[in-house]
Design a protein around this motif. Structure first.
Motif, PDB file in Angstrom:
ATOM      1  N   ASP A   1     -29.633-119.285  -8.741  1.00 24.40           N
ATOM      2  CA  ASP A   1     -31.069-119.126  -9.166  1.00 24.40           C
ATOM      3  C   ASP A   1     -32.079-119.656  -8.077  1.00 24.40           C
ATOM      4  O   ASP A   1     -33.064-120.457  -8.729  1.00 24.40           O
TER       5      ASP A   1
ATOM      6  N   ASP B   1     -31.774-115.211 -12.214  1.00 20.41           N
ATOM      7  CA  ASP B   1     -32.449-114.657 -13.804  1.00 20.41           C
ATOM      8  C   ASP B   1     -33.189-113.475 -13.428  1.00 20.41           C
ATOM      9  O   ASP B   1     -33.907-113.419 -12.481  1.00 20.41           O
TER      10      ASP B   1
ATOM     11  N   TYR C   1     -27.865-118.497 -18.994  1.00 19.14           N
ATOM     12  CA  TYR C   1     -27.637-119.694 -18.139  1.00 19.14           C
ATOM     13  C   TYR C   1     -26.596-119.443 -17.053  1.00 19.14           C
ATOM     14  O   TYR C   1     -26.881-120.063 -16.067  1.00 19.14           O
ATOM     15  N   SER C   2     -25.381-119.116 -17.435  1.00 20.70           N
ATOM     16  CA  SER C   2     -24.325-119.002 -16.651  1.00 20.70           C
ATOM     17  C   SER C   2     -24.273-117.838 -15.603  1.00 20.70           C
ATOM     18  O   SER C   2     -24.690-116.699 -16.266  1.00 20.70           O
TER      19      SER C   2
ATOM     20  N   CYS D   1     -28.685-123.882 -15.519  1.00 21.63           N
ATOM     21  CA  CYS D   1     -27.928-122.951 -14.992  1.00 21.63           C
ATOM     22  C   CYS D   1     -26.651-123.298 -14.126  1.00 21.63           C
ATOM     23  O   CYS D   1     -25.478-122.806 -13.988  1.00 21.63           O
TER      24      CYS D   1
END
Length: 181
Positions: A10, A48, A97-98, A129
């Motif tokens: 990210d 994301d 998040y992952s 993340c």
């Protein structure tokens, strides 16, 4: 033959200074990440890619909406060296998040197909993340390294980043600096 991969988590405009959900000094990790990209068999990244409306925004300011400048990689990141981008947080009901929650391709399957046994993780943010991706990599049996000079924390609470590093280390992650690669 086993390979090693770099996972850049990210490193998007909205998480860097000036973005919608900035991580303090988030842009400072771009240069050290660029310097190590050539040391890996594979360079992959997560992004994301939120829809305009999602339950995720009940917890966080609107950020990284698909198709916006905020969802793009930091402009100084050598993104042309990235072999594949895993998109996460794409639905209305997931936080994403992952990197292992990617919806466009299964990260675990991708790593196994490419004989990756060692995963080196960097990016934003340490306490969300990055941590989620590292813990998921460990659960899936990958030898996982966290590049401590190539991550930054949100630190909603002042020690969240340190707590995240301890948790990752306690679960089996190896904490190293990029210069030791």
């Amino acid at each position: 033959m086993s390979k090693k991969a770099l996972l850049i988590v990210d490193l998007q405009n909205d998480f860097c200074p000036g973005g919608a959900l900035p991580v303090k000094d988030g842009d400072k990790i771009v240069e050290p990440i660029n310097k190590i990209m050539d040391k890996f068999d594979l360079v992959i990244a997560s992004k994301d890619m939120h829809p305009e409306k999602t339950v995720h925004f009940d917890k966080w300011p609107v950020h990284c909406v698909r198709g916006t400048k905020g969802s793009e990689f930091h402009p100084d990141l050598k993104s042309e060296k990235i072999d594949f981008i895993f998109e996460k947080g794409t639905g209305n009901r997931d936080d994403g998040y992952s990197a292992f929650e990617a919806t466009n391709k299964d990260l675990e399957e991708f790593l196994k197909e490419n004989n990756v046994e060692e995963l080196y993780v960097c990016g934003l943010a340490t306490d969300y993340c990055v941590k989620a991706s590292v813990l998921d990599a460990l659960k899936r049996g990958f030898k996982t390294f966290v590049l401590t000079d190539c991550i930054k924390a949100v630190n909603v609470n002042p020690d969240d980043g340190e707590k995240a590093l301890r948790e990752m280390k306690d679960k089996g992650a190896i904490l190293i600096e990029s210069k030791s690669i």
